[in-house]
Every structure is written in structure tokens, then in C-alpha cells.
Scaffold this active site. Sequence first.
Site, short mmCIF file in Angstrom:
data_model
loop_
_atom_site.label_atom_id
_atom_site.label_comp_id
_atom_site.label_asym_id
_atom_site.label_seq_id
_atom_site.Cartn_x
_atom_site.Cartn_y
_atom_site.Cartn_z
N SER A 114 0.83 -1.21 0.00
CA SER A 114 0.00 0.00 0.00
C SER A 114 0.86 1.25 0.00
CB SER A 114 -0.89 0.00 1.25
OG SER A 114 -1.48 1.26 1.45
N TYR B 235 -2.47 -0.31 9.97
CA TYR B 235 -2.66 -0.85 8.63
C TYR B 235 -1.37 -0.69 7.82
CZ TYR B 235 -4.06 -1.09 3.72
OH TYR B 235 -4.13 -1.40 2.38
#
Length: 336
Positions: free
Chosen positions: A128, A153
Site C-alpha cells: 500500500s 494498517y
Amino acid sequence: MKTYLVTGAAGFIGFNLSQLLLKKGIRVVGLDSVNDYYSVQLKEDRLAILKKHPEFSFIKADLADRAAIEKLFADHSFDRVVHLAAQAGVRYSLTHPHTYTESNITGFLHILEGCRHAKVPHLTYASSSSVYGANTEMPFSVHHNVDHPLSLYAASKKANELMAHTYSHLYGLPTTGLRFFTVYGPWGRPDMALFLFTKAILEGRPIDVFNHGKMQRDFTYIDDIVEGVYRVAEHTATANPDWTGSKPDPGSSMAPYRIHNIGNNQPVELNYFIEVIEEALGQKAEKNLLPMQAGDVPATYADIDALEEAVGFRPATSIETGINRFIKWYREYYNA
């Protein structure tokens, strides 16, 4: 006929990638837990389309279920594994941290072990843009150090890259991590800005605009994402012969390990993003201007030179084209 394992096949990117692979004559085994992080109905509707194809087979299982993942690799032989399943969302990680370690850390370990023992020729996995965290040098490059994540995350995705490197180094497993930059388009996730804004504007509700709309995002259209993923999966990671431990390049290794950004290479301010939505809908948004949320970053901007050099591809869909396609799908799907 090649066989791909696509984890997260009921998800936004996994569904679209599976469709692309099937069109290319590739057999797809799709894995998904079909959890309720967002609309189960949307996931089921995606799966219903895939299940119409004779070369698609579906397995419902949780990544954290070690026995289920071991059985998956024992029962099938995969030419490529594309691991997209994960607990997504920066904001959700602030309130549900354990979900991220179970899915993104333990689950990823199970995929790595499966690939290792089955001698899978290439593992491509989702990282990501959030791994860039506190970095402010733009555009974000895979050659930059990324040791300052701003959410759990992001930390879990950085951990995936480190775990993959270990398996590439110890076991010679070719791995490529893809740092996705704000993916959007038809069949998209309901927790993402485009979906939330479109729904609220059509229903006459105000939209929450963080950082007063001054944030910039490298919005990347779904068709560009899956084309890039496919090309990377077919391009097996190799060692970098020029890599040296005295000046270590974070984006490659002496092992068969690579990292690539997939972004549009054109950051867009959130306020303009909203203007394009308003234009496409023919309705103005009522804005609830708010400060920056914890865990968010002010801007993302992808340097995609390494991706283009490796596979000859650059995303090119404009924000105007992509948003109009999404809204056309949204109106049809929800009869809005």
C-alpha cells in the site's frame, strides 16, 4: 492453461483481476472469507459474475485458518499466486487493531508458507502507498526508506514486505510487492471516498471532507491497477545484480524480490475530486469541512519509473473518465 490463485477474489481488486485473467484464458481459483467489513451483498454479486465462468472456482476460507490454507495448496497447483486479501482501511485499524494482525500478518505468513512448500514460481502481493507514512519527499519512490508508518494498517503492509523479503532470501521464492495508490472505479469499496461521496450527494446528505479538502491523492483507476498487476505477476521477480549491502536499495535485493508502485502519477486535490463528482452527478455537495484524521497523510504521489522499466506500463486513465464510469455503474447497480 495457467492457473492463478487470487486471494480476495470477492474484493474490489480481486474481482476485477479475476475477470481480466479469465478473459486472457487463465484458470482462476478464487479465495475469500466474504467477511462483513463492508456489504456482503456487493461481494456476493461480484462472485456471482465470476462463478458464471467455467474456469473460475471459489473457495470460502479465512487467511488466518492455517489448516484451510494448507489444504488449498495441497489440493491445487498454482503457476502464479496473487495475494490481495487483507483487512483494508486506515481508519478501521484505529478501532479494530487485532483484525489487522490476524489477517495481514498471520494470514500473509500462511500464504508465504503455502508458496514456499508448493514451490510457486512467483508470488505477487498487495502492499500500500500508506507505507510511505511520514515521508514528505515527492513523488514517493520505491527507492525511499519507509520506516515511519502512521497507522497499524500501514505497519502491517510494511511487515508484509519484510516477510516477503525473508522468504525470497531464505527459500528463493520470487516475490513482488505492489504499493497501490487510492484505487477507485466500478464495483469499488463502499468505505472509499468516491463511493461515500456519491451515495451522500444523491441522498442529499452532507459529506465529511477531511483536511478541508486540501489533501492530495494519486487516484488510480481499477482497470489500470489490474493490468499492472497482471503484467507484474507474469514478470517473475529476479535478484538485482547491482544490489549492495553497503548502499541497500529498498526496492530490490540480492534475492528475487521487488517492490513497485502502481499509481496514476498525477496527484489530485480532494476539492477537485469532489468537483468532478458534482459535475458527473449534476448535483452540488454539502460539505462538512473537518481537520485531518489520525493516521491520514496529507498527500500521496507515486513515482512509477521502476514499474514502467520492469513491465512497460504506466496507468493513464484520467480522473474525469474514471469518475464518470464509476457513477454510471453506481446508478445502474443501485437504480439511483
